[in-house]
Design a protein around this motif. Sequence first.
Motif, PDB file in Angstrom:
ATOM      1  N   SER A 179       0.821  -1.216   0.000  1.00 49.24           N
ATOM      2  CA  SER A 179       0.000   0.000   0.000  1.00 49.24           C
ATOM      3  C   SER A 179       0.854   1.265   0.000  1.00 49.24           C
ATOM      4  CB  SER A 179      -0.952  -0.002   1.201  1.00 49.24           C
ATOM      5  OG  SER A 179      -0.209   0.040   2.396  1.00 49.24           O
ATOM      6  N   THR A 180       2.096   1.219   0.523  1.00 45.38           N
ATOM      7  CA  THR A 180       2.885   2.462   0.521  1.00 45.38           C
ATOM      8  C   THR A 180       3.802   2.579  -0.687  1.00 45.38           C
ATOM      9  OG1 THR A 180       4.443   1.375   1.991  1.00 45.38           O
ATOM     10  CG2 THR A 180       2.946   2.945   3.000  1.00 45.38           C
ATOM     11  N   ILE A 181       4.306   1.465  -1.228  1.00 40.86           N
ATOM     12  CA  ILE A 181       5.305   1.578  -2.296  1.00 40.86           C
ATOM     13  C   ILE A 181       4.835   0.941  -3.596  1.00 40.86           C
ATOM     14  CG2 ILE A 181       7.686   1.114  -2.951  1.00 40.86           C
ATOM     15  CD1 ILE A 181       8.252   0.795   0.082  1.00 40.86           C
ATOM     16  N   ILE A 182       4.552  -0.366  -3.542  1.00 39.91           N
ATOM     17  CA  ILE A 182       4.375  -1.099  -4.802  1.00 39.91           C
ATOM     18  C   ILE A 182       3.155  -0.611  -5.570  1.00 39.91           C
ATOM     19  CG2 ILE A 182       4.000  -3.402  -5.768  1.00 39.91           C
ATOM     20  CD1 ILE A 182       5.656  -4.495  -3.518  1.00 39.91           C
ATOM     21  N   GLN A 183       2.119  -0.232  -4.827  1.00 38.56           N
ATOM     22  CA  GLN A 183       0.914   0.296  -5.459  1.00 38.56           C
ATOM     23  C   GLN A 183       1.240   1.418  -6.452  1.00 38.56           C
ATOM     24  OE1 GLN A 183      -1.587   1.925  -2.476  1.00 38.56           O
ATOM     25  NE2 GLN A 183      -3.132   2.567  -3.956  1.00 38.56           N
ATOM     26  N   PHE A 184       2.228   2.268  -6.083  1.00 40.10           N
ATOM     27  CA  PHE A 184       2.585   3.384  -6.959  1.00 40.10           C
ATOM     28  C   PHE A 184       3.634   2.987  -7.987  1.00 40.10           C
ATOM     29  CE2 PHE A 184       1.397   5.028  -2.807  1.00 40.10           C
ATOM     30  CZ  PHE A 184       0.290   5.785  -3.167  1.00 40.10           C
ATOM     31  N   ALA A 185       4.327   1.850  -7.726  1.00 39.65           N
ATOM     32  CA  ALA A 185       5.367   1.430  -8.662  1.00 39.65           C
ATOM     33  C   ALA A 185       4.765   0.769  -9.890  1.00 39.65           C
ATOM     34  CB  ALA A 185       6.337   0.466  -7.967  1.00 39.65           C
ATOM     35  N   VAL A 186       3.576   0.177  -9.738  1.00 42.99           N
ATOM     36  CA  VAL A 186       2.910  -0.429 -10.888  1.00 42.99           C
ATOM     37  C   VAL A 186       2.393   0.685 -11.792  1.00 42.99           C
ATOM     38  CG1 VAL A 186       0.985  -1.894 -11.585  1.00 42.99           C
ATOM     39  CG2 VAL A 186       2.237  -2.404  -9.504  1.00 42.99           C
ATOM     40  N   PRO A 187       2.635   0.607 -13.119  1.00 40.62           N
ATOM     41  CA  PRO A 187       2.185   1.676 -14.017  1.00 40.62           C
ATOM     42  C   PRO A 187       0.693   1.974 -13.858  1.00 40.62           C
ATOM     43  CG  PRO A 187       3.549   0.111 -15.189  1.00 40.62           C
ATOM     44  CD  PRO A 187       3.398  -0.418 -13.808  1.00 40.62           C
ATOM     45  N   GLN A 188       0.353   3.253 -13.993  1.00 43.61           N
ATOM     46  CA  GLN A 188      -0.993   3.708 -13.658  1.00 43.61           C
ATOM     47  C   GLN A 188      -2.099   3.080 -14.500  1.00 43.61           C
ATOM     48  OE1 GLN A 188      -1.878   5.434 -11.001  1.00 43.61           O
ATOM     49  NE2 GLN A 188       0.288   5.207 -10.499  1.00 43.61           N
ATOM     50  N   CYS A 189      -1.776   2.707 -15.744  1.00 48.43           N
ATOM     51  CA  CYS A 189      -2.859   2.289 -16.644  1.00 48.43           C
ATOM     52  C   CYS A 189      -3.410   0.910 -16.316  1.00 48.43           C
ATOM     53  CB  CYS A 189      -2.372   2.317 -18.080  1.00 48.43           C
ATOM     54  SG  CYS A 189      -0.930   1.315 -18.290  1.00 48.43           S
ATOM     55  N   PHE A 190      -2.770   0.178 -15.425  1.00 46.96           N
ATOM     56  CA  PHE A 190      -3.285  -1.165 -15.112  1.00 46.96           C
ATOM     57  C   PHE A 190      -4.456  -1.077 -14.143  1.00 46.96           C
ATOM     58  CE2 PHE A 190       1.073  -2.498 -16.377  1.00 46.96           C
ATOM     59  CZ  PHE A 190       0.675  -3.256 -17.448  1.00 46.96           C
TER      60      PHE A 190
END
Lengths: 496, 133
Positions: free
Chosen positions: A485-496
């Motif tokens: 919830s703090t890191i990986i969520q934002f690391a995945v490209p937004q369009c997914f």
Amino acid sequence: MVPQSPVLVVVIPLIFAFLALLFGWWRKGLCYPITLVAVSISFLASLCTLHTVITTGTIHYHLGNWAPPWGIEYVVDHLNAFVLAIVSFISVVVAISSKRSVEQELPDKIVYFYCMFLLQVTGLLGIVATGDMFNLYVFLEIASLAGYALIAIGEEGAPFASFNYLIFGTIGACFYLLGVGYLYVITGSLNMADLSQALPNLYHSKVVLVAFAFFLVGVSLKMALFPLHVWLPDAYTYAPSAVSSLLAPLMTKVGAYVMIRLMFTVFKPYFSIELIPVTAILGWIAAGAILFGALMALAQIDLKRMLTYILVSEVGYIALGVGLANRAGLTGAILHILNDAFMMLALFLVVGAIMYRSGKREIPQLRYLHRKMPFTMATFVIAALSVIGIPPTCGFFSKWYLILGAIDASRWVFVAVLLVSSLLNVILFFRVIENAYLEPDEEHAGGGSELAIATEEAPLTMLMPILIAGAGIMLFGVLSGKIISTIIQFAVPQCF
Amino acid sequence: MLDFIISKYNYWIYIILMMIGFYAMIGKKNLVKKIIGINIFQTAIILFFISTAAKRGGTLPIIEHGHGHGAHAIEAASYVNPLPHVLMLTAIVVMVSTLGVALAIVIAIYRRYNTLEEDEILEKRKWSRNLLF
């Protein structure tokens, strides 16, 4: 220090590599503390970077204050910062544990070992931090060249294994460089952000397709993805213990990071998923890697060699997550970069400690090890459970997300592959655990009395890192929700 | 077709050189020949990059009468592109260090097995492994 932290992460090990060489000529014993100081500063800087990224978002650092398309730029977003922290932390842990095993295995090469060690760390961190295609190539070669040298100083057979790695690694790096050349010809830029702006209009050009093919093959060679993994088992088996416990967790993971970066940042997901069905092919290759790695691991007697094949299979997991190309799959892949790094770190450190104490590593020779080295073997069991995927350990969570991703994409074959590979891992590790923990019957039948076996646990500098790695496996398992919830969520490209 | 080949002859040479190098790296049994293959491969890449920078009638990218001689527009078409040259300087450094590491490893291999032929080394390694068990 805070605004400079992205560059300090990379530059500190580089400078200290030469300091280690200089002071090493004067006093051999100084190399170890110098290395420790360097990787610790680098780790602090990477933590600082991670904190800044989480609170304020992506960092752009212009080297020498040259504006991006002309100068080299370090771009650190959530994905980068996460991998940077993993790489620098694992370097610290391996640096601590290297003291005794290097003294034993390479007594007359301590100075050069630590110089190369720091250069290797520099290369790995540089690959992750940079936002420039050509700069990435240079760091890739720094990491690889240091890796060839480090592997070549290992035991019997190491130079030849290292030479094979050099041939494959050079082909990989040359292909990557050609890809950079093709992209430069058609766009006139080397900056990743710039390229991702310029490329969408050119997606139908043959030049871009050729460049993408070169990148994919080159990076697959570096990360040892299944048909191109042939250099890995030999190289990592014959390398000195400290080297294989640094390279095995990091080199392949950094390769996986480069693949994610190229496929979803430099090229847009639209290109790699829809325009050419590269993710679908990648998924099948990864499924092959998972099964092949596990099956080959079954055939090994040498524990370290078995682990290298498990590593091939773990690279397959990450590639499978990328190949699934949906949010759950990519979350699993990125989480697995962290988890697998810690699992491999723990396993290779344990093998290093066993080698240090007994000099043996064939599986049938591991008898009574739970009494000789109770803590080491306990960590081995934790890491083994994590590779298999038992809930409180971190390996379960990344596998969980990968399976969720496969179900989301309704790729039932991949779900089956993931489950079968878990079962294969059960067989693999229980073979080792059986040999180490269970005592043969006939010895009890005869005397009945317990054999007196003295504990000879690994020395503290080796035991501490092993316990840290084991604790990490449990901790990241418990905290995986928070990490996502703090890191990986934002690391995945937004369009997914 | 012939015109197409002749007009882009430097790229054809680059491809041919690259394939020769690639073949030597994979197909040759002698380790030093493999290293020579690496070098041919990398030289081909340098030729490719330098070809992309070349311009017919282009000159060195140094601005004549720069500071203090009055401002005038710079025609990009009359200068060769310096960036691929700079990249290749770095690539040459990488190439030389790869060569150095490779030769050092080959020396270590020769000391251990007294040969540089891949098949002989593999045979000797099998033999020494049989001795161990």
